[in-house]
Design a protein around this motif. Structure first.
Motif, PDB file in Angstrom:
ATOM      1  N   PRO A 426       0.767  -1.057  -0.001  1.00  9.43           N
ATOM      2  CA  PRO A 426      -0.157   0.278  -0.165  1.00  9.43           C
ATOM      3  C   PRO A 426       0.832   1.039   0.106  1.00  9.43           C
ATOM      4  O   PRO A 426       2.151   1.489   0.357  1.00  9.43           O
ATOM      5  N   SER A 427       0.128   2.221   0.089  1.00  9.13           N
ATOM      6  CA  SER A 427       1.147   3.937  -0.722  1.00  9.13           C
ATOM      7  C   SER A 427       0.287   5.011   0.395  1.00  9.13           C
ATOM      8  O   SER A 427      -1.135   4.286  -0.245  1.00  9.13           O
ATOM      9  N   GLU A 428       0.717   5.355   0.004  1.00 11.52           N
ATOM     10  CA  GLU A 428       0.411   7.466  -0.112  1.00 11.52           C
ATOM     11  C   GLU A 428       0.088   7.584  -0.940  1.00 11.52           C
ATOM     12  O   GLU A 428       1.372   8.083  -1.290  1.00 11.52           O
ATOM     13  N   ARG A 429      -1.383   8.117  -1.509  1.00  8.73           N
ATOM     14  CA  ARG A 429      -1.213   9.151  -2.771  1.00  8.73           C
ATOM     15  C   ARG A 429      -1.198  10.223  -3.050  1.00  8.73           C
ATOM     16  O   ARG A 429      -2.593  10.706  -1.974  1.00  8.73           O
ATOM     17  N   TYR A 430      -0.432  11.114  -3.745  1.00  7.17           N
ATOM     18  CA  TYR A 430      -0.135  12.213  -3.581  1.00  7.17           C
ATOM     19  C   TYR A 430      -0.516  12.749  -5.347  1.00  7.17           C
ATOM     20  O   TYR A 430       0.667  13.372  -5.942  1.00  7.17           O
ATOM     21  N   THR A 431      -1.925  13.121  -5.989  1.00  5.13           N
ATOM     22  CA  THR A 431      -2.085  13.447  -7.227  1.00  5.13           C
ATOM     23  C   THR A 431      -2.443  14.827  -7.562  1.00  5.13           C
ATOM     24  O   THR A 431      -3.552  14.802  -7.497  1.00  5.13           O
ATOM     25  N   LEU A 456      -5.185  18.768  -5.429  1.00  6.93           N
ATOM     26  CA  LEU A 456      -4.332  17.756  -5.306  1.00  6.93           C
ATOM     27  C   LEU A 456      -5.639  16.526  -4.825  1.00  6.93           C
ATOM     28  O   LEU A 456      -6.551  16.314  -4.232  1.00  6.93           O
ATOM     29  N   ASN A 457      -5.489  14.945  -5.186  1.00  2.00           N
ATOM     30  CA  ASN A 457      -6.539  14.382  -5.560  1.00  2.00           C
ATOM     31  C   ASN A 457      -7.968  14.531  -5.484  1.00  2.00           C
ATOM     32  O   ASN A 457      -8.388  14.113  -4.897  1.00  2.00           O
ATOM     33  N   GLU A 468       0.013  30.535   7.285  1.00  2.00           N
ATOM     34  CA  GLU A 468       0.294  28.898   7.037  1.00  2.00           C
ATOM     35  C   GLU A 468       0.109  28.470   5.409  1.00  2.00           C
ATOM     36  O   GLU A 468      -0.364  28.963   4.729  1.00  2.00           O
ATOM     37  N   LEU A 469       0.698  27.400   5.712  1.00  2.00           N
ATOM     38  CA  LEU A 469       1.308  26.439   4.073  1.00  2.00           C
ATOM     39  C   LEU A 469      -0.192  26.038   3.717  1.00  2.00           C
ATOM     40  O   LEU A 469      -1.188  25.342   5.346  1.00  2.00           O
ATOM     41  N   PRO A 470      -0.428  25.460   2.689  1.00  2.00           N
ATOM     42  CA  PRO A 470      -1.898  25.032   2.432  1.00  2.00           C
ATOM     43  C   PRO A 470      -1.515  23.147   2.851  1.00  2.00           C
ATOM     44  O   PRO A 470      -0.624  22.220   2.859  1.00  2.00           O
ATOM     45  N   PRO A 471      -2.507  23.006   3.131  1.00  5.37           N
ATOM     46  CA  PRO A 471      -2.434  21.143   3.862  1.00  5.37           C
ATOM     47  C   PRO A 471      -2.420  20.765   2.830  1.00  5.37           C
ATOM     48  O   PRO A 471      -3.356  20.828   1.877  1.00  5.37           O
ATOM     49  N   LEU A 472      -1.750  18.959   2.519  1.00  9.94           N
ATOM     50  CA  LEU A 472      -1.340  18.150   1.076  1.00  9.94           C
ATOM     51  C   LEU A 472      -1.233  16.850   1.571  1.00  9.94           C
ATOM     52  O   LEU A 472      -0.048  16.469   2.624  1.00  9.94           O
ATOM     53  N   GLN A 473      -2.172  16.606   1.625  1.00  4.67           N
ATOM     54  CA  GLN A 473      -2.720  15.446   2.170  1.00  4.67           C
ATOM     55  C   GLN A 473      -2.875  14.169   2.134  1.00  4.67           C
ATOM     56  O   GLN A 473      -3.381  14.384   0.661  1.00  4.67           O
ATOM     57  N   GLY A 474      -2.159  13.411   1.615  1.00  5.30           N
ATOM     58  CA  GLY A 474      -2.531  12.126   0.453  1.00  5.30           C
ATOM     59  C   GLY A 474      -3.989  11.198   1.096  1.00  5.30           C
ATOM     60  O   GLY A 474      -4.133  11.550   2.008  1.00  5.30           O
ATOM     61  N   THR A 475      -3.206  10.123   0.134  1.00 11.69           N
ATOM     62  CA  THR A 475      -4.832   9.543   0.277  1.00 11.69           C
ATOM     63  C   THR A 475      -4.389   7.817   0.306  1.00 11.69           C
ATOM     64  O   THR A 475      -4.427   7.702  -0.835  1.00 11.69           O
ATOM     65  N   SER A 493       3.511   7.290  -2.030  1.00  7.45           N
ATOM     66  CA  SER A 493       4.822   7.123  -0.652  1.00  7.45           C
ATOM     67  C   SER A 493       4.581   6.271  -0.343  1.00  7.45           C
ATOM     68  O   SER A 493       3.215   5.431   0.434  1.00  7.45           O
ATOM     69  N   ILE A 494       5.516   5.031   0.036  1.00  8.63           N
ATOM     70  CA  ILE A 494       5.388   3.881  -0.150  1.00  8.63           C
ATOM     71  C   ILE A 494       6.792   3.511   1.686  1.00  8.63           C
ATOM     72  O   ILE A 494       7.554   3.173   1.697  1.00  8.63           O
ATOM     73  N   ALA A 495       6.173   3.468   2.830  1.00  7.83           N
ATOM     74  CA  ALA A 495       6.847   3.740   4.007  1.00  7.83           C
ATOM     75  C   ALA A 495       7.005   1.924   4.551  1.00  7.83           C
ATOM     76  O   ALA A 495       7.812   2.392   4.882  1.00  7.83           O
ATOM     77  N   GLY A 496       6.344   1.310   3.905  1.00  7.41           N
ATOM     78  CA  GLY A 496       6.513  -0.292   4.018  1.00  7.41           C
ATOM     79  C   GLY A 496       7.452  -0.557   2.576  1.00  7.41           C
ATOM     80  O   GLY A 496       7.044  -1.790   2.801  1.00  7.41           O
TER      81      GLY A 496
END
Length: 503
Positions: A426-431, A456-457, A468-475, A493-496
């Protein structure tokens, strides 16, 4: 060959291009390591002093007749380096190098006083004061940037024989040190292979002579400063001669690269080509030239790309839009694989190629690409094993700050077709994609991609207030087949991943 056969071959090619590719992040090998300040930026010297710089275009849809010199220039006020939004957004890209240089630096006089003279002394075109340079040093310290610069080399710096003298450089270096600053790296002058409006000729013999004086001076005055060179922009015999002239004295190789010149200087590039393989591959052609010279003349030296953007002369009309995010991130991916240590975008916040709007300092689409790179892509470069082809550019780095993690940058530069990868984890995706307005079609035309806003996504990125920085959250994305829509840019982003080269 008959038309039916040609059609069949074309269909087979499209099918092959669309076939999912299985990729195992755990086994991607290390191929290079970049500087922790790999992703860096320029603030032009003329921004610090105020003065004429490339006039920004209007919005892309207001395109009219191309501007010509001198109408290509606007008078810029000195950049507000204490602006909270500018500092917050710059700090988010750190650690970075901040290069203060450019064509205007070649003829800028350092007044070494608090107020500027009424006009520049003979042989100079601009004036830099102590408060202005102190502002650069303070800004760099506040945002976590290390200063890179070049020095004046115009007729005002030369003796009666026409040879360069270090008095101006000495004043600037001494003042920098006196206020607790440091010049981390320096080129002698900006783009010595071009005849400069500052009265500097593209003369390799003179460059060798003057660089030798510069080298001796800097080794004594600022021995920790990394000496860069040649700082050329060409890929021709003149640039090679300039490289040869200074190869023995540089600590690292530096060069500049633009794929084109903007309309302001007579360029004719159209936005329809912004996603083309021909356009994106120009990065490879330029670095191949400097890699060859490096290996011949300065083996083992690191390479820094100290100035680059969509097009010289301020960038084209779409440089401030989502279209240029493809060039920006693809260039970082290619150059990291090639072993380039540092890439400095021009500019942080001036004209159309700035990452931030020059008046409001609001982020442009490429800034969000830069921010995601900084957060997700580590300094260790991996080989993705996926050859570059239209619609699928895959770059891999160790993930930033997580042992064993891998981050993939997947660029689909095809305007009509999706691409697919198969991942075992699994991964966290930022498109990233262009944010379309209600009246635009779903087709990824040049006009639709020339959006001043990114999503983003699937959600428009909100800029927030100045603090403030814009929030950039992955899926979170499950293992298996992952599709990449046309004209999108995705970080995974593939943490594992468990990659041993990323421990």
């Amino acid at each position: 060959m008959t038309l039916p056969v040609l059609a069949s071959l074309a269909a087979m090619h499209r099918a092959a291009a669309a076939d999912p590719i299985a990729l195992d992040p755990a086994n991607l090998p290390r191929i290079a390591t970049v500087d922790e300040r790999f992703q860096s930026y320029n603030i032009e010297m003329v921004e610090v002093t105020g003065g004429p710089f490339w006039r920004p275009y209007g919005r892309p849809e207001s395109a009219g007749a191309a501007q010509r010199l001198p109408d290509a220039y606007a008078t810029y006020r000195a950049i507000e380096l204490k602006n909270p939004r500018l500092r917050r957004l710059a700090a988010a890209l750190s650690p970075a190098y901040l290069r203060v240089s450019g064509t205007w630096a070649n003829a800028t006089y350092f007044a070494d006083q608090d107020t500027a003279p009424s006009k520049p002394p003979a042989g100079f075109n601009g004036v830099l004061t102590r408060p202005q340079w102190r502002g650069v040093v303070d800004f760099a310290g506040a945002v976590g940037a290390a200063i890179v610069t070049s020095f004046a080399a115009s007729p005002g710096t030369r003796d009666v024989r026409g040879q360069w003298t270090p008095e101006q450089a000495r004043s600037l270096v001494s003042f920098t040190q006196s206020i607790g600053g440091e010049i981390a790296a320096a080129e002698f002058l900006n783009e010595p292979d071009l005849k400069s409006g500052a009265g500097i000729e593209a003369d390799a013999a003179a460059f060798r002579r003057d660089f030798s004086t510069f080298h001796t001076f800097m080794r004594k005055m600022s021995p920790r400063t990394v000496l860069l060179g040649p700082g050329t922009i060409g890929t021709d015999a003149t640039a090679a001669d300039m490289f040869t002239a200074v190869a023995d004295g540089i600590d690292a190789v530096s060069y500049h690269h633009y794929g084109a010149v903007s309309e302001r200087c007579g360029g004719r590039r159209t936005p329809e080509l912004a996603l083309s393989e021909e356009w994106l591959a120009q990065t490879d052609e330029a670095i191949a030239f400097y890699l060859r010279l490096r290996d011949q003349l300065a083996p083992g030296r690191a390479i820094w790309l100290t100035e680059t953007a969509e097009a010289a002369c301020g960038g084209n009309r779409w440089a401030a839009t989502f279209l240029d995010t493809f060039r920006y991130l693809d260039q970082l991916g290619r150059l990291a694989k090639a072993g380039v240590a540092v890439v400095m975008h021009n500019t942080l916040a001036a004209s159309d190629y700035g990452l931030l709007d020059w008046q409001t300092f609001l982020p442009r689409p490429s800034y969000f690409g830069a921010l995601l790179w900084r957060r997700l892509m580590g300094a260790t470069v991996l080989e993705s094993g996926v050859p570059i082809r239209n619609g699928l550019h895959v770059y891999a780095h160790c993930g930033r700050g997580l042992a064993g993690a891998v981050t993939l940058l997947v660029i689909n530069n095809d305007r009509t077709a999706s691409r697919e990868l198969i991942l075992p984890s699994p991964s966290e995706r930022y498109t990233l994609a262009a944010a379309k307005t209600a009246d635009q079609t779903t087709a990824t035309t040049a006009a639709n991609l020339a959006s001043a806003t990114a999503s983003l996504n699937g959600h428009v990125i909100a800029t927030g207030d100045e603090h403030e920085l814009p929030p950039l959250q992955g899926t979170l994305t499950a293992a298996g087949t992952i599709a990449f829509a046309p004209a999108t840019i995705t970080f995974l982003s593939i943490a594992g991943a468990g990659n041993r080269d990323c421990s």
